[in-house]
Design an enzyme around this catalytic site. Structure first.
Site, short mmCIF file in Angstrom:
data_model
loop_
_atom_site.label_atom_id
_atom_site.label_comp_id
_atom_site.label_asym_id
_atom_site.label_seq_id
_atom_site.Cartn_x
_atom_site.Cartn_y
_atom_site.Cartn_z
N ARG A 158 0.82 -1.21 0.00
CA ARG A 158 0.00 0.00 0.00
C ARG A 158 0.86 1.27 0.00
O ARG A 158 0.42 2.34 -0.42
CB ARG A 158 -0.98 0.01 1.18
CG ARG A 158 -1.82 1.28 1.22
CD ARG A 158 -3.08 1.17 2.07
NE ARG A 158 -2.88 0.48 3.32
CZ ARG A 158 -2.20 0.97 4.35
NH1 ARG A 158 -1.63 2.16 4.29
NH2 ARG A 158 -2.08 0.27 5.45
N TYR B 52 -14.20 15.13 -16.58
CA TYR B 52 -14.70 13.81 -16.27
C TYR B 52 -15.75 13.92 -15.16
O TYR B 52 -15.61 14.73 -14.24
CB TYR B 52 -13.52 12.92 -15.81
CG TYR B 52 -13.91 11.49 -15.67
CD1 TYR B 52 -14.24 10.74 -16.79
CD2 TYR B 52 -13.99 10.88 -14.43
CE1 TYR B 52 -14.62 9.42 -16.67
CE2 TYR B 52 -14.37 9.57 -14.31
CZ TYR B 52 -14.69 8.85 -15.43
OH TYR B 52 -15.07 7.55 -15.30
N ASP C 119 -5.46 17.19 -16.55
CA ASP C 119 -5.83 15.80 -16.85
C ASP C 119 -5.49 15.56 -18.32
O ASP C 119 -6.11 16.13 -19.22
CB ASP C 119 -7.32 15.59 -16.57
CG ASP C 119 -7.73 14.12 -16.69
OD1 ASP C 119 -7.12 13.40 -17.51
OD2 ASP C 119 -8.66 13.71 -15.97
N LYS D 18 -6.97 4.05 -19.85
CA LYS D 18 -7.28 4.45 -21.22
C LYS D 18 -6.08 4.17 -22.14
O LYS D 18 -5.70 3.03 -22.27
CB LYS D 18 -7.72 5.92 -21.23
CG LYS D 18 -8.74 6.28 -20.13
CD LYS D 18 -10.10 5.64 -20.34
CE LYS D 18 -11.05 5.82 -19.16
NZ LYS D 18 -11.28 7.19 -18.73
C1 LIG Z 1 -11.72 7.80 -17.58
C2 LIG Z 1 -11.23 9.11 -17.18
C3 LIG Z 1 -10.90 9.38 -15.84
C4 LIG Z 1 -11.11 8.37 -14.75
O1 LIG Z 1 -10.27 7.27 -14.88
P1 LIG Z 1 -10.60 5.83 -14.23
O2 LIG Z 1 -9.36 5.08 -14.51
O3 LIG Z 1 -11.83 5.33 -14.95
O4 LIG Z 1 -10.85 6.05 -12.79
C5 LIG Z 1 -10.41 10.62 -15.54
N1 LIG Z 1 -10.25 11.57 -16.47
C6 LIG Z 1 -10.58 11.37 -17.76
C7 LIG Z 1 -10.39 12.46 -18.75
C8 LIG Z 1 -11.09 10.14 -18.16
O5 LIG Z 1 -11.43 9.94 -19.45
#
Ligand SMILES: *Cc1c(COP(=O)(O)O)cnc(C)c1O
Length: 397
Positions: A62, A115, A188, A213
């Site tokens: 962790r 998001y 992001d 992603k």
């Molecule tokens: C999918 C996504 C997230 C969240 O990611 P997870 O891995 O699903 O928690 C955050 N920001 C953007 C732009 C995303 O497309």
């Protein structure tokens, strides 16, 4: 010198393959193994260890572990930052960042297009439960960002391209404005990936990735990361891992490491395919609008061209010249493109975002009739275009 300590003087593709990997000293295997152990051997005298932070040497999974560390080395290099923390999901990375850097009475400015979990965290949860002030701003307009800055503003958080409308915000201009006011900027970078855009090189303090992603790219593991300066990342690491418990599984870290080796190759295909699909859709009479930063018709095209040297990514959004149910019938008629959330997978994914999205008031006018977010995969572009064409014909468009 071990291979993984090679610096950023090597090309992006070479680092995507090599950084963080090394020959396993025990077996001679040329791929580092998966270490699933929860715990690591303590030093002779553990009594002066700092239990509340994550040290260099792993102690407890962790707080940090072997596979997490390998992936952190790779991502820190690809995003060109000093340090990186990897976590269980993109949302774990975002909430860890907000939790570590904000306290009650602080003010945060964030993009109108983000998001969904960011919207909920910053618009509802943090203000209501923890007394953090937030302002939602159209961050594609630098004047609006400037006007929203207050004496207690601590952080500006933007998403560019923004999910789901592909809105573009100018990272370098916002970074400059933030720093003039003693404010941090986090970006992001999930839609772009570090192959297309590197916010830290443009002046951002922190970059966030949902590894779920493009970086993993195969739709079979979740993860998140924050990359930035040593000081900021050590604060985020301590809170998000040690105190909030958002640790990623070593197996998922290993899977994402494996997927990331081909990031540059995949991104080139995503970029090319998405541009081809966007051009095709733009020429169809039955299509109400197409939003893709690579199109000259996109409001943020000029800024995107400057700050996304690798390409414009694989996600576009579009709407049909049709009612709600026709949008659903169109998706049902698709044969190759799959109806599912998530994006950045090898396969193409589409999701219909209807008129009852709670954030619709924040979207530009053309998005109000309901629209699709299409994550263009790495299939043959001609097959994707043919799939869209036959589905349009099936619904009479
Ligand atoms: C999918 C996504 C997230 C969240 O990611 P997870 O891995 O699903 O928690 C955050 N920001 C953007 C732009 C995303 O497309």
């Amino acid at each position: 010198m071990s291979k993984h300590t090679y610096g950023n003087n090597l090309g992006f593709q070479t680092r995507a393959v090599h950084t963080g990997n090394d020959v396993d000293q025990e077996t001679g295997a040329i791929r580092r193994p998966i270490t699933m152990a929860n715990s690591y051997e303590l030093p002779y005298d553990p009594s002066d260890m700092n239990w509340s932070s994550a040290g260099e040497k792993p102690l407890y999974t962790r707080n940090g572990g072997a596979n997490q560390n390998y992936l952190q080395e790779r991502l820190q290099s690809l995003e060109n930052g000093e340090d990186c923390v990897v976590l269980a999901s993109g949302v774990a990375a975002l909430s860890g960042l907000f939790f570590a850097l904000l306290k009650s009475g602080d003010h945060i400015i964030f993009s109108n297009i983000t998001y969904i979990a960011v919207y909920r965290l910053l618009h509802e949860l943090l203000p209501e439960k923890y007394g953090i002030e937030t302002t939602i701003v159209d961050t594609s307009d630098i004047q609006q960002v400037q006007a929203a800055i207050r004496p207690n503003t601590k952080l500006i958080h933007i998403e560019t391209p923004g999910n789901p409308t592909t809105q573009i915000s100018d990272i370098a201009a916002i970074a400059q404005l933030a720093h003039q006011n003693g404010v941090l900027l986090s970006v992001d970078n999930t839609f772009a990936s570090p192959y297309n855009q590197r916010p830290l090189e443009l002046g951002a303090d922190l970059t966030v990735e949902s590894l779920t992603k493009y970086i993993n790219g195969h739709g079979d593991a979740m993860g998140g990361a924050v990359i930035g300066s040593r000081d900021l990342i050590s604060r985020i690491r301590a809170d998000s891992m040690v105190n909030l418990g958002g640790a990623i599984s070593p197996f998922n870290a290993w899977l994402i490491m494996r997927g990331s080796s081909t990031l540059p190759l995949r991104m080139r295909e995503h970029n090319n395919n998405a541009l081809a699909v966007a051009h095709y859709l733009e020429g169809e009479a039955g299509v109400r609008f197409v939003a893709y930063p690579g199109l000259e018709s996109h409001k943020g095209h000029k800024v995107a061209k400057n700050q996304m040297p690798g390409g414009f990514g694989g996600v576009l959004s579009f709407g049909l010249q049709a009612d709600h149910d026709t949008h659903n019938r169109f998706v049902a008629a698709l044969k190759i493109i799959t109806s599912a959330v998530s994006l950045g997978h090898d396969e193409s994914l589409i999701v219909f975002l209807g008129e009852n999205d709670e954030r619709q008031y924040l979207y530009p006018e053309e998005f109000h009739g309901g629209f699709f977010r299409l994550s263009v995969g790495i299939e043959d572009a001609e097959d994707l275009i043919q799939d869209l064409r036959q589905a349009l014909a099936q619904v009479g468009l």
